[in-house]
Scaffold this motif. Structure first.
Motif, PDB file in Angstrom:
ATOM      1  N   SER A   1      46.698 -62.460 -30.789  1.00 61.51           N
ATOM      2  CA  SER A   1      46.241 -63.258 -31.927  1.00 61.51           C
ATOM      3  C   SER A   1      44.961 -64.019 -31.580  1.00 61.51           C
ATOM      4  O   SER A   1      44.201 -64.412 -32.469  1.00 61.51           O
ATOM      5  N   LEU A   2      44.710 -64.212 -30.280  1.00 60.53           N
ATOM      6  CA  LEU A   2      43.486 -64.870 -29.831  1.00 60.53           C
ATOM      7  C   LEU A   2      42.249 -64.120 -30.323  1.00 60.53           C
ATOM      8  O   LEU A   2      41.211 -64.708 -30.599  1.00 60.53           O
ATOM      9  N   TYR A   3      42.396 -62.781 -30.452  1.00 66.60           N
ATOM     10  CA  TYR A   3      41.251 -61.936 -30.795  1.00 66.60           C
ATOM     11  C   TYR A   3      41.236 -61.533 -32.279  1.00 66.60           C
ATOM     12  O   TYR A   3      40.391 -60.758 -32.697  1.00 66.60           O
ATOM     13  N   ARG A   4      42.228 -62.049 -33.042  1.00 66.59           N
ATOM     14  CA  ARG A   4      42.420 -61.547 -34.414  1.00 66.59           C
ATOM     15  C   ARG A   4      41.178 -61.722 -35.276  1.00 66.59           C
ATOM     16  O   ARG A   4      40.795 -60.835 -36.033  1.00 66.59           O
ATOM     17  N   GLU A   5      40.524 -62.888 -35.154  1.00 69.65           N
ATOM     18  CA  GLU A   5      39.353 -63.148 -35.993  1.00 69.65           C
ATOM     19  C   GLU A   5      38.275 -62.099 -35.769  1.00 69.65           C
ATOM     20  O   GLU A   5      37.672 -61.585 -36.710  1.00 69.65           O
ATOM     21  N   TRP A   6      38.050 -61.749 -34.510  1.00 71.47           N
ATOM     22  CA  TRP A   6      37.016 -60.745 -34.210  1.00 71.47           C
ATOM     23  C   TRP A   6      37.460 -59.359 -34.669  1.00 71.47           C
ATOM     24  O   TRP A   6      36.652 -58.590 -35.186  1.00 71.47           O
ATOM     25  N   VAL A   7      38.737 -59.041 -34.455  1.00 74.41           N
ATOM     26  CA  VAL A   7      39.230 -57.716 -34.861  1.00 74.41           C
ATOM     27  C   VAL A   7      39.040 -57.518 -36.357  1.00 74.41           C
ATOM     28  O   VAL A   7      38.566 -56.474 -36.822  1.00 74.41           O
ATOM     29  N   ASP A   8      39.422 -58.547 -37.147  1.00 67.37           N
ATOM     30  CA  ASP A   8      39.354 -58.412 -38.603  1.00 67.37           C
ATOM     31  C   ASP A   8      37.933 -58.513 -39.146  1.00 67.37           C
ATOM     32  O   ASP A   8      37.548 -57.757 -40.032  1.00 67.37           O
ATOM     33  N   ASN A   9      37.170 -59.436 -38.616  1.00 68.17           N
ATOM     34  CA  ASN A   9      35.885 -59.760 -39.227  1.00 68.17           C
ATOM     35  C   ASN A   9      34.661 -59.259 -38.476  1.00 68.17           C
ATOM     36  O   ASN A   9      33.580 -59.144 -39.062  1.00 68.17           O
ATOM     37  N   HIS A  10      34.796 -58.988 -37.161  1.00 60.49           N
ATOM     38  CA  HIS A  10      33.629 -58.570 -36.376  1.00 60.49           C
ATOM     39  C   HIS A  10      33.975 -57.416 -35.436  1.00 60.49           C
ATOM     40  O   HIS A  10      33.793 -57.530 -34.220  1.00 60.49           O
ATOM     41  N   PRO A  11      34.480 -56.305 -35.960  1.00 65.27           N
ATOM     42  CA  PRO A  11      34.775 -55.172 -35.069  1.00 65.27           C
ATOM     43  C   PRO A  11      33.501 -54.700 -34.379  1.00 65.27           C
ATOM     44  O   PRO A  11      32.395 -54.780 -34.945  1.00 65.27           O
ATOM     45  N   THR A  12      33.663 -54.236 -33.147  1.00 63.41           N
ATOM     46  CA  THR A  12      32.500 -53.852 -32.341  1.00 63.41           C
ATOM     47  C   THR A  12      31.916 -52.531 -32.832  1.00 63.41           C
ATOM     48  O   THR A  12      32.649 -51.567 -33.108  1.00 63.41           O
ATOM     49  N   GLU A  13      30.616 -52.469 -32.909  1.00 69.64           N
ATOM     50  CA  GLU A  13      29.927 -51.211 -33.200  1.00 69.64           C
ATOM     51  C   GLU A  13      29.618 -50.524 -31.868  1.00 69.64           C
ATOM     52  O   GLU A  13      28.881 -51.065 -31.039  1.00 69.64           O
ATOM     53  N   PHE A  14      30.166 -49.334 -31.665  1.00 70.55           N
ATOM     54  CA  PHE A  14      29.942 -48.602 -30.416  1.00 70.55           C
ATOM     55  C   PHE A  14      28.826 -47.592 -30.627  1.00 70.55           C
ATOM     56  O   PHE A  14      28.907 -46.740 -31.522  1.00 70.55           O
ATOM     57  N   VAL A  15      27.777 -47.685 -29.816  1.00 68.90           N
ATOM     58  CA  VAL A  15      26.630 -46.780 -29.945  1.00 68.90           C
ATOM     59  C   VAL A  15      26.448 -45.943 -28.681  1.00 68.90           C
ATOM     60  O   VAL A  15      25.411 -45.308 -28.496  1.00 68.90           O
ATOM     61  N   GLY A  16      27.478 -45.964 -27.809  1.00 70.08           N
ATOM     62  CA  GLY A  16      27.332 -45.357 -26.490  1.00 70.08           C
ATOM     63  C   GLY A  16      27.304 -43.854 -26.435  1.00 70.08           C
ATOM     64  O   GLY A  16      26.991 -43.282 -25.385  1.00 70.08           O
ATOM     65  N   TYR A  17      27.629 -43.176 -27.545  1.00 76.49           N
ATOM     66  CA  TYR A  17      27.517 -41.723 -27.523  1.00 76.49           C
ATOM     67  C   TYR A  17      26.068 -41.269 -27.420  1.00 76.49           C
ATOM     68  O   TYR A  17      25.774 -40.233 -26.828  1.00 76.49           O
ATOM     69  N   SER A  18      25.167 -42.078 -27.992  1.00 71.86           N
ATOM     70  CA  SER A  18      23.763 -41.664 -28.028  1.00 71.86           C
ATOM     71  C   SER A  18      22.833 -42.589 -27.248  1.00 71.86           C
ATOM     72  O   SER A  18      21.685 -42.228 -26.962  1.00 71.86           O
ATOM     73  N   GLU A  19      23.311 -43.812 -26.905  1.00 68.09           N
ATOM     74  CA  GLU A  19      22.425 -44.768 -26.236  1.00 68.09           C
ATOM     75  C   GLU A  19      23.115 -45.357 -25.004  1.00 68.09           C
ATOM     76  O   GLU A  19      24.331 -45.546 -25.000  1.00 68.09           O
ATOM     77  N   LEU A  20      22.323 -45.661 -23.972  1.00 69.32           N
ATOM     78  CA  LEU A  20      22.836 -46.281 -22.757  1.00 69.32           C
ATOM     79  C   LEU A  20      22.466 -47.754 -22.646  1.00 69.32           C
ATOM     80  O   LEU A  20      22.926 -48.441 -21.735  1.00 69.32           O
ATOM     81  N   GLU A  21      21.609 -48.243 -23.554  1.00 68.64           N
ATOM     82  CA  GLU A  21      21.313 -49.674 -23.583  1.00 68.64           C
ATOM     83  C   GLU A  21      21.008 -50.064 -25.016  1.00 68.64           C
ATOM     84  O   GLU A  21      20.532 -49.254 -25.810  1.00 68.64           O
ATOM     85  N   HIS A  22      21.344 -51.332 -25.332  1.00 65.20           N
ATOM     86  CA  HIS A  22      21.163 -51.740 -26.723  1.00 65.20           C
ATOM     87  C   HIS A  22      21.147 -53.263 -26.791  1.00 65.20           C
ATOM     88  O   HIS A  22      21.827 -53.945 -26.035  1.00 65.20           O
ATOM     89  N   ASP A  23      20.362 -53.786 -27.718  1.00 58.60           N
ATOM     90  CA  ASP A  23      20.367 -55.221 -27.971  1.00 58.60           C
ATOM     91  C   ASP A  23      21.685 -55.615 -28.628  1.00 58.60           C
ATOM     92  O   ASP A  23      22.239 -54.860 -29.440  1.00 58.60           O
ATOM     93  N   ALA A  24      22.160 -56.795 -28.287  1.00 50.96           N
ATOM     94  CA  ALA A  24      23.440 -57.240 -28.838  1.00 50.96           C
ATOM     95  C   ALA A  24      23.460 -58.754 -28.926  1.00 50.96           C
ATOM     96  O   ALA A  24      22.655 -59.450 -28.293  1.00 50.96           O
ATOM     97  N   ARG A  25      24.420 -59.264 -29.697  1.00 50.15           N
ATOM     98  CA  ARG A  25      24.596 -60.704 -29.832  1.00 50.15           C
ATOM     99  C   ARG A  25      25.981 -61.081 -29.338  1.00 50.15           C
ATOM    100  O   ARG A  25      26.970 -60.374 -29.604  1.00 50.15           O
ATOM    101  N   VAL A  26      26.096 -62.171 -28.611  1.00 48.85           N
ATOM    102  CA  VAL A  26      27.377 -62.627 -28.082  1.00 48.85           C
ATOM    103  C   VAL A  26      28.163 -63.295 -29.209  1.00 48.85           C
ATOM    104  O   VAL A  26      27.785 -64.363 -29.704  1.00 48.85           O
ATOM    105  N   LEU A  27      29.265 -62.683 -29.607  1.00 47.62           N
ATOM    106  CA  LEU A  27      30.110 -63.212 -30.678  1.00 47.62           C
ATOM    107  C   LEU A  27      31.252 -64.062 -30.140  1.00 47.62           C
ATOM    108  O   LEU A  27      31.801 -64.893 -30.867  1.00 47.62           O
ATOM    109  N   GLY A  28      31.641 -63.814 -28.875  1.00 43.36           N
ATOM    110  CA  GLY A  28      32.766 -64.561 -28.347  1.00 43.36           C
ATOM    111  C   GLY A  28      32.812 -64.521 -26.837  1.00 43.36           C
ATOM    112  O   GLY A  28      32.321 -63.583 -26.198  1.00 43.36           O
ATOM    113  N   LEU A  29      33.382 -65.564 -26.267  1.00 38.85           N
ATOM    114  CA  LEU A  29      33.599 -65.646 -24.819  1.00 38.85           C
ATOM    115  C   LEU A  29      35.023 -66.142 -24.600  1.00 38.85           C
ATOM    116  O   LEU A  29      35.478 -67.093 -25.252  1.00 38.85           O
TER     117      LEU A  29
END
Length: 888
Positions: free
Chosen positions: A454-482
């Protein structure tokens, strides 16, 4: 009404009511709290917990879920309403309707006419229960549905509050019962007699989250679910029992054919007034179905976890059949029978029939050998008890037969009775309880709390991760949680171990056997070393990292970078895994089904269901086909498509995976390999480099493992092997191609020389027989030879010398006691002539006494016994003690 039709009517009733039909999930899900799916709602648990948003149109679903409950295997068949495997039909609402909707849907199906798609049950014979203070549900039943108030009963938490028995979703429930009539028990509703009044449907009003607890009802409610939901469960088997007019769930169209087959095999009648026999017939029927369904979903027998449950089920079938009078193999008949009855509901059985039979029959063969060794051990124990005059088999020895030899206690009881012995069941049960307590503690230690996520529920529901690793090995990103030490934090400093939630990531999270990527997260002078990436709720990527320099905070814009060398090696190994799987099926056939895999840079292991050890030729053929595919430079294509279309393409799926509607298919060389897979792969098979198949081994009954290197690791392996071969060739002055023949010649010569030395050594030892005879002592009524032999004498030679000395002294009452210090081991042998045995000497007892002095143990017959110890310092003291016994 046949069971298949009961299932179909249920599904269509709820489809007409706007529910999305969901196929049954595998019995094996990626849930650390469960060995098997044990309730219809388990596959929907992430939606109830709020970890994922329900993907169903209108927020309503219906399923008929395969379930297995094995907490009380020993109780199966004693009651006539419970099965270890059952089909739980359910309808689910995720915030759409609640109590009134669930109650109305259930009543309409149960009492609706057969012509209109219902079950046609008499509403006057239906009773309902509600939770103690659930006035709302009681009112709906009385005022909306029209159930007479006398047919509505209230029960407490133990009966009318539902949870899975572990932390997770829960809520009050309302249960529907059917009155089977006065011949089944007394009047008064479910409170008075739950045998007469059979529970058929449980409507759970899911609204809370429960915490830890050691038994039903003994837990706290730790929170509310995000939405009020409905989870219902109708027992298909129980409804079949009612609609088919049979006495119990074992006599429906699915299980009665197995009982009939068992009657024919054993010659014993069912329902002939012998309760113990009827229980055994029901065990056979129940366990045959459960075992078959578990094998269908990819489990093989083993000594732990799911495999151990399967092993117990299959062995209880064999054991029960033998107690009913069967003498030969039985599982082939039972498995074929249950597969015939279950295939209409589960068509996938047909494709897996050969594999299911192969796994079951291999386990039966292994168990019959176990029974043979257990019987031998039992006979030895009985002989010892009779010799001592005892009339009771100690409970600890009965437990040893059960625990060490796999010998069932009821067979021990049966055979003990035939031998005129009782069994100390109190001591046996005490030993069993200790073992169960240890197992329970171990199992509890392995469980995880669902509420933790449940600690991660907010991110799971509202901010699921976009995975781009099939085509890219590096990408800009924003820290949503620690997350640090299980708590959300706003920042992390140098040296911290922290979990980082990003909006986008190129890093692969561990899944499908492929280990997670390694990599870096950078921003300015800050650098985090990512050493693991895990998924939560299949939507959220959690980067586990160490802050090497600087610090990081919420909202920071960062650069996420995959370790390119790591990814390259992982892609090689993962694609090589697919090639080996395809090659393996070419060599062994389609019944060699994947049972798991693990791949990381340069290395892979592949587990598969197969009952026989692979030959060198088979292993070589698999390696050849794999490397031919590498050399063919096959294109590796990935296709995003629907699950149904993927299956039409012939894509293979991994047992136990819960695939969504959209899947990713990895195709290599067209028909050569096509599998469902979310992993990362090379673009062409040639990029894998050479594949070195290292060998194969057993990882449990009916399961094998192939291990291999790929890429540079494979090249290095081959290089070392080549250097080793060249070195041997130079040492032996033999061309490399002739090394096998040359080594075989040298090995044969070495064996012949060792055998000759052994013979000479034995002859030399036996030539000293006269010396030992000359040193014989007279102690009391016996001639005694008690001697420590020269160091290095092995157990076999000690025994040979003891036998020789006994033969030369056979005309006298003589005892021979020999021991040797053989490199830290102390073999010892005691022999007694016929005259000595007749006077009361028992070599087996003398050996046990001697063993105490040399830190060893042993046993045997009155005329010859042997043992082994580890303390040569006690040999002289041991011989002195034996002399004292003989002289007393």
């Amino acid at each position: 009404m046949q069971t298949h039709e009961i299932r179909e009517r249920f599904t269509q009733h709820f489809v007409r009511a706007g529910h999305t039909p969901v196929p049954s999930a595998s019995l094996i899900l990626d849930d650390p709290t469960l060995l098997f799916v044990n309730a219809g709602m388990v596959p929907f648990k992430p939606y109830f917990l709020g970890q994922q948003n329900p993907p169903f149109e209108h927020g309503k679903a219906t399923s008929i879920q395969k379930c297995v409950r094995t907490l009380d295997i020993e109780e199966v068949g004693i009651t006539t309403r419970h099965n270890t495997f059952f089909q739980m039909a359910g309808n689910f609402s995720f915030g759409q309707y609640f109590k009134e909707g669930a109650i109305t849907h259930a009543w309409e199906l149960l009492t609706g006419s057969v012509e209109d798609g219902g079950y046609g049950l008499d509403p006057e014979r239906l009773w309902v229960t509600v939770y103690l203070d659930d006035d709302e549900a009681a009112s709906i039943w009385e005022n909306k549905i029209g159930v007479d108030l006398s047919h509505i009963q209230r029960m407490g938490m133990e009966d009318n509050f539902w949870s899975m028995g572990i932390p997770g979703p829960c809520g009050p429930c309302s249960e529907i019962y059917y009155d089977r009539g006065p011949e089944y028990g007394k009047e008064g509703g479910p409170i008075a007699d739950d045998n007469r009044y059979m529970e058929i449907w449980n409507l759970v009003f899911m609204e809370s989250i429960r915490g830890e607890g050691d038994k039903k009802g003994n837990f706290e409610l730790v929170g509310e679910l995000p939405k009020k939901n409905i989870d219902t469960g109708l027992g298909i088997e129980r409804v079949a029992c009612l609609l088919q007019g049979v006495d119990n769930v074992y006599e429906t169209d699915l299980l009665r054919p197995v009982i009939d087959a068992a009657v024919e095999l054993t010659g014993t009648k069912y329902d002939a007034g012998v309760h113990e026999d009827d229980v055994r017939f029901r065990v056979i029927a129940d366990h045959s179905r459960t075992g078959m369904m578990i094998i269908l979903d990819g489990v093989t027998p083993s000594n732990e976890g799911r495999g151990y449950i399967l092993r117990r089920l299959l062995r209880r079938i064999v054991r029960s059949a033998r107690l009913l009078g069967a003498t030969g193999n039985v599982l082939e008949v039972f498995m074929n029978t249950i597969m015939d009855t279950m295939t209409p509901s589960f068509p996938e059985i047909a494709k897996n029939r050969e594999r299911i039979l192969r796994v079951a029959l291999a386990e039966e063969r292994a168990f019959l050998k176990t029974l043979e060794s257990g019987t031998h051990r039992f006979d030895e124990t009985v002989e010892q008890l009779r010799a001592s005059g005892a009339k009771t088999l100690p409970g600890q020895q009965a437990f040893e037969l059960h625990d060490t030899y796999g010998f069932p206690i009821d067979l021990t009881l049966e055979m003990a009775h035939e031998a005129g012995l009782d069994v100390d069941m109190d001591a046996f049960n005490s030993a069993m309880q200790e073992q169960r307590a240890r197992a329970k503690a171990d199992n509890k230690a392995k469980k995880h709390r669902n509420v933790d996520e449940s600690l991660y529920r907010e991110w799971v529901d509202n901010h699921p991760t976009e995975f781009v690793g099939y085509s890219e090995l590096e990408h800009d990103a924003r820290v949503l949680g620690l997350v640090r030490d299980g708590d959300k934090v706003n920042e992390a400093a140098e040296g911290d171990e922290v979990e980082v939630i990003l909006d986008v990531t190129p890093m692969y999270a561990e899944a499908g056997g492929q280990m997670a990527d390694r990599g870096l997260i950078r921003v300015g002078d800050t650098m985090l070393q990512v050493h693991d990436v895990q998924k939560i709720g299949k939507k959220l990527w959690v980067h586990k990292a160490t802050v090497e320099h600087g610090g990081i905070g919420l909202g920071d814009q960062v650069q996420a970078e995959v370790d390119e060398k790591w990814r390259h090696g992982a892609r090689q190994a993962h694609t090589a895994t697919h090639l080996i799987h395809a090659a393996l099926r070419q060599v062994l056939g389609p019944t060699a089904v994947q049972a798991g895999s693990m791949n990381k840079p340069g290395y892979l292991r592949f587990d598969f269901n197969y009952t026989e050890q692979l030959t060198d030729a088979q292993l070589q053929e698999i390696a050849t086909i794999t490397n031919q595919a590498v050399d063919a430079d096959f294109a590796v294509n990935t296709i995003e498509t629907s699950l149904s279309k993927a299956k039409e393409m012939g894509a293979m799926a991994l047992f136990g995976e819960n695939y969504g509607d959209q899947v990713r298919v990895v195709e290599i060389g067209g028909p050569f390999s096509i599998e469902l897979c979310g992993g990362t792969h090379v673009e062409h098979s040639s990029q894998i480099g050479p594949v070195a198949v290292l060998g194969e081994s057993s990882v449990g009954s009916g399961a094998r493992r192939i291990e291999a290197y790929s890429g540079m690791d494979s090249f290095q392996y081959f290089s070392k092997e080549a250097a080793l071969a060249s070195g041997l060739a130079a040492e032996l002055k033999t061309p490399t191609g002739q090394l096998p023949e040359r080594i075989a010649q040298l090995t044969e010569r070495l064996r012949a020389a060792e055998k000759e030395i052994e013979n000479l050594h034995r002859q030399q030892l036996l030539s000293k027989t006269g010396e030992f005879l000359d040193r014989a002592e007279t102690i009391g009524a016996y001639k005694v030879i008690a001697a420590k032999l020269p160091d290095g004498i092995e157990a076999g030679d000690v025994r040979t010398l003891a036998n020789d000395l006994r033969g030369k002294l056979e005309g006298e009452a003589a005892v021979i006691a020999l021991a040797s210090d053989n490199g830290g081991k102390v073999p010892f042998v005691f022999a007694a002539t016929s005259a000595a045995v007749e006077s009361g000497i028992k070599a087996g007892e003398l050996v046990k006494s001697f063993g105490e002095y040399v830190n060893g143990r042993g046993g045997g017959k009155p005329n010859l016994a042997q043992g082994s110890g580890s303390s040569a310092d006690g040999i002289d003291a041991g011989f002195k003690a034996i002399r004292d016994v003989l002289g007393a």
